[in-house]
Design a protein around this motif. Sequence first.
Motif, mmCIF file in Angstrom:
data_model
loop_
_atom_site.group_PDB
_atom_site.id
_atom_site.type_symbol
_atom_site.label_atom_id
_atom_site.label_comp_id
_atom_site.label_asym_id
_atom_site.label_seq_id
_atom_site.Cartn_x
_atom_site.Cartn_y
_atom_site.Cartn_z
ATOM 1 N N LEU A 1 61.613 29.059 -66.823
ATOM 2 C CA LEU A 1 61.975 28.650 -68.186
ATOM 3 C C LEU A 1 60.732 28.400 -69.029
ATOM 4 N N LEU A 2 59.808 27.627 -68.494
ATOM 5 C CA LEU A 2 58.619 27.263 -69.262
ATOM 6 C C LEU A 2 57.722 28.471 -69.527
ATOM 7 N N SER A 3 57.461 29.262 -68.507
ATOM 8 C CA SER A 3 56.511 30.367 -68.669
ATOM 9 C C SER A 3 57.006 31.402 -69.662
ATOM 10 N N SER A 4 58.307 31.727 -69.619
ATOM 11 C CA SER A 4 58.841 32.745 -70.524
ATOM 12 C C SER A 4 58.728 32.311 -71.980
ATOM 13 N N GLN A 5 58.817 30.998 -72.239
ATOM 14 C CA GLN A 5 58.699 30.504 -73.607
ATOM 15 C C GLN A 5 57.235 30.301 -74.012
ATOM 16 N N LEU A 6 56.411 29.802 -73.106
ATOM 17 C CA LEU A 6 55.017 29.533 -73.439
ATOM 18 C C LEU A 6 54.213 30.815 -73.649
ATOM 19 N N ILE A 7 54.622 31.900 -73.030
ATOM 20 C CA ILE A 7 53.972 33.180 -73.320
ATOM 21 C C ILE A 7 54.167 33.532 -74.793
ATOM 22 N N GLY A 8 55.373 33.288 -75.307
ATOM 23 C CA GLY A 8 55.619 33.541 -76.732
ATOM 24 C C GLY A 8 54.762 32.662 -77.614
ATOM 25 N N TYR A 9 54.594 31.398 -77.235
ATOM 26 C CA TYR A 9 53.727 30.505 -77.989
ATOM 27 C C TYR A 9 52.291 31.025 -77.978
ATOM 28 N N SER A 10 51.856 31.520 -76.835
ATOM 29 C CA SER A 10 50.487 32.022 -76.722
ATOM 30 C C SER A 10 50.275 33.247 -77.608
ATOM 31 N N PHE A 11 51.238 34.164 -77.591
ATOM 32 C CA PHE A 11 51.140 35.337 -78.458
ATOM 33 C C PHE A 11 51.046 34.910 -79.922
ATOM 34 N N ALA A 12 51.887 33.970 -80.298
ATOM 35 C CA ALA A 12 51.901 33.513 -81.692
ATOM 36 C C ALA A 12 50.583 32.851 -82.069
ATOM 37 N N GLY A 13 49.979 32.108 -81.130
ATOM 38 C CA GLY A 13 48.718 31.442 -81.432
ATOM 39 C C GLY A 13 47.621 32.411 -81.832
ATOM 40 N N LEU A 14 47.658 33.622 -81.285
ATOM 41 C CA LEU A 14 46.663 34.623 -81.648
ATOM 42 C C LEU A 14 46.884 35.159 -83.059
ATOM 43 N N LEU A 15 48.062 34.926 -83.615
ATOM 44 C CA LEU A 15 48.399 35.465 -84.935
ATOM 45 C C LEU A 15 48.263 34.445 -86.060
ATOM 46 N N ILE A 16 47.812 33.231 -85.750
ATOM 47 C CA ILE A 16 47.808 32.164 -86.752
ATOM 48 C C ILE A 16 46.965 32.530 -87.975
ATOM 49 N N GLU A 17 45.742 32.988 -87.755
ATOM 50 C CA GLU A 17 44.872 33.296 -88.891
ATOM 51 C C GLU A 17 45.468 34.370 -89.781
ATOM 52 N N ALA A 18 46.151 35.323 -89.172
ATOM 53 C CA ALA A 18 46.716 36.424 -89.950
ATOM 54 C C ALA A 18 48.016 36.041 -90.641
ATOM 55 N N LEU A 19 48.859 35.210 -89.993
ATOM 56 C CA LEU A 19 50.229 35.036 -90.461
ATOM 57 C C LEU A 19 50.602 33.621 -90.886
ATOM 58 N N ILE A 20 49.681 32.679 -90.831
ATOM 59 C CA ILE A 20 49.991 31.321 -91.261
ATOM 60 C C ILE A 20 49.173 30.907 -92.484
ATOM 61 N N TYR A 21 47.888 31.127 -92.460
ATOM 62 C CA TYR A 21 47.021 30.591 -93.500
ATOM 63 C C TYR A 21 47.253 31.197 -94.895
ATOM 64 N N PRO A 22 47.392 32.519 -95.059
ATOM 65 C CA PRO A 22 47.478 33.099 -96.407
ATOM 66 C C PRO A 22 48.824 32.845 -97.087
ATOM 67 N N SER A 23 48.828 32.902 -98.405
ATOM 68 C CA SER A 23 50.069 32.731 -99.166
ATOM 69 C C SER A 23 50.997 33.922 -99.014
ATOM 70 N N VAL A 24 50.423 35.119 -98.839
ATOM 71 C CA VAL A 24 51.277 36.307 -98.743
ATOM 72 C C VAL A 24 52.200 36.223 -97.536
ATOM 73 N N THR A 25 51.773 35.546 -96.494
ATOM 74 C CA THR A 25 52.635 35.327 -95.330
ATOM 75 C C THR A 25 53.352 33.992 -95.539
ATOM 76 N N PHE A 26 54.317 33.992 -96.420
ATOM 77 C CA PHE A 26 54.887 32.728 -96.909
ATOM 78 C C PHE A 26 56.113 32.287 -96.111
ATOM 79 N N TRP A 27 56.571 33.103 -95.137
ATOM 80 C CA TRP A 27 57.693 32.739 -94.286
ATOM 81 C C TRP A 27 58.893 32.267 -95.104
ATOM 82 N N PRO A 28 59.637 33.186 -95.702
ATOM 83 C CA PRO A 28 60.766 32.807 -96.565
ATOM 84 C C PRO A 28 61.726 31.804 -95.934
#
Length: 779
Positions: A211-238
């Motif tokens: 249970l934990l590993s299958s979910q934490l892998i997703g968290y890890s993948f997302a962590g690599l995308l933070i600079e690209a998909l969290i900081y800028p305004s264009v990635t505004f997450w409707p």
Amino acid sequence: MSSNTQTVVAARQDSGLIDDIEKKDLNTGTPSSNEKLDYVETIDSDTTDDREEQLRLKEVEELEARLAAGTADDQEYLVHDAHDLVIKVLSTRDDYDLPVLTFRMLFLGLGFSAFGSVLAQLYYFKPQTLSVSQGFLLIILYFFGKAWEKALPSHGLWWYLNPGPFNIKEHGAALIMASTSSSSATAIQVISVQDLYYGNKLNPAVAIFTLLSSQLIGYSFAGLLIEALIYPSVTFWPSSITPANMFQALHFDGGLSSKRTKIFWLVFTVIFCYEIIPQWIFPLLTGVSIFCLANNSSGTFRNIFGGASNNEGMGLLAVCFDWNLIGSPCLYTPLWTQLNQNIGICLTYILMSAVYYGNIWQGKRFPFMSQAIFDINGSQYNQTAILTNNKFDQAKFEQIGPAYFSSTNALYFITANLAMGATLVHVILFYHDQLMPFIRTFNPWNKSFNVVHDEHYIVMKRYEKIPKWWFLCLLVIAYAISQATDYTGNSHFTWWQLTVILMISLVFTMAYCTTSAILGFAQFSTQLDGFYSMIASYMVPGDPIANMYAALYGSQPTVQGIMLLGDLKLGQYLKIPPKINFLVQVLGCVVGALLNYVMELSIVANQRAALLTIAGTRLWSGQNAQSFNSNAIAWGALGREMFSPGKTYYMVPVALALGALMPIPQYLLHRRFPKNKFLSNFNTGIVMQYSCFLSVGINTSVNTSSFLGIMSQWWMRTRHPRWFTKYNYIISGALDGGTQVISFILNLAVFGAAGTEVDFPQWWGNNFNLSADRCAAPA
């Protein structure tokens, strides 16, 4: 230019939200031309400094003050693009000294994490499935937090229990923790199916770590995308705009003295009371179809115009008056995203009718809409009869014969694969600049760094970022645990197969997180499950158990990645320190995994007989586990017999490659005519995903949703910008909040989720012999 350069990530780019986008000078923020500003440009590091950022932030704060006071003109209220949206609808305000990591936040967050995870798991095994929504948790946490604030003293030692007013950061952190855990993880389906149908009861430690590993892998993948998909305004997450707007209205607007807050609670109360009518008293309102009212005996009318009951029909020209089905995405999803969805839905009517009434794949032998598997006579296929020792047996298959899908279900598999191929290539072609920070993550010699011109991010720079090595370490640990649990849990899934699935998952996580961030467009969960099951049918042919693990480790990281990044963006809007945001997400994940498993263990042990029967009982049902197992058998055992070259559904895997080709002509035309709005915003991935959207479920809401979406994101935004900026998103949150609270109560009180179902007495608007919209009931 110096060798050590910075990458300037500009905030204003077409996100599919809108029309004209003006180029703004980085120093002044004033329009310099009407050309589109490139998302990434490399400049000398000496050309930007803190003073520029503070000037930019001051301008935005002054604009916010004018908008709040009502002294701004309509042009200032007008939302042109993603950057306008996040500074005009949401405040950049940060009360830096507000306590966040408090006993109250942890107690409420952990308490509602436990509540949400237990409830989600409980209802996974109920006849009436119930989800715990983020809007519901937001409202309930607000009530409990304010009650805590009023009930306990806040002086002296009591301050540690009650540190003053329940603030926006505590509220936001508690919500993120609770919503992270408030679902039944995909791994639970794998664990329960192995126990129920294959006699493989996993060791508790193996189950929990799976249970934990299958979910934490997703968290890890997302962590690599933070600079690209969290900081800028264009990635505004409707999807994060509405809850962020609700938080700010509840905590910044001064209670009931604020007009926005009054409107929120008024709409919340009205929809709370109203939803009792369509959901229980008058179900006809879930789908009013003139054609079905005129003729409730025709199967063709039901297929085309019906849709208020599950798997009934396409709901052409039907009107829905139930917000529980309509939902708020039509009020916050960008206009061009909705237009692409609408194009796909129009194609749905044509394609589904064509494959069924054209008798493609012998479709008339089977129901118009069904997710089951059939034999050539139209009877449900005996899937277990083709297995020996839980693996495919060719000799038995030859005796029983081939399996078939309903034609509309087969069409769904094809359009789903077309959409996945098209989405991946579309993201690479159209959003490669946005993804450059993510791509540079894999270059250990990269020395450039990002300067993000986004006012919310500028405010957040005072807090420490989450170090990238945290996510890399988490990835290594989760990957190692996954490998260990695969072998100890008898998954039949080898190390190289798991590695290949995770590499594919990383690619599609990147693609769908990008579309979720910029366009508000995410994948369908069954779409991902089907894709990875198809891949596994070639990697591990004839093995349903291995097929389930492929679906788990393929789809779960993408689902978790989108959840993590959306909550990180919400945290940026609420100014929650990133490290605390990370902490509460991991805590929510751990609590959810533990309690998911404890509840699953208890329910399967005590209700095993009921869960194994097809009909179940009044209180318990194994329908979800049965469906997951059926899919595993269909894809795992029958995959090669159904999808290989020369077989009936060979076009399903071929569609992935065809979909990958679809965005290329558009991109070439876009390069030739860069100012053409249609070429810039048309998205083949979205269109294809929605080209068989109506093949399952209740479908009467799409017409109402399409109409409201255009009214909100075009008419109100452009013609009434003042109203749109101040009230569109807060009304969206109120409608969802009130609906979700009353839906939760109704599920417990009258729909059988708590054990006793109470039907409203039969009358013309609630006819038990017909579908909810009074069409002929499906056979």
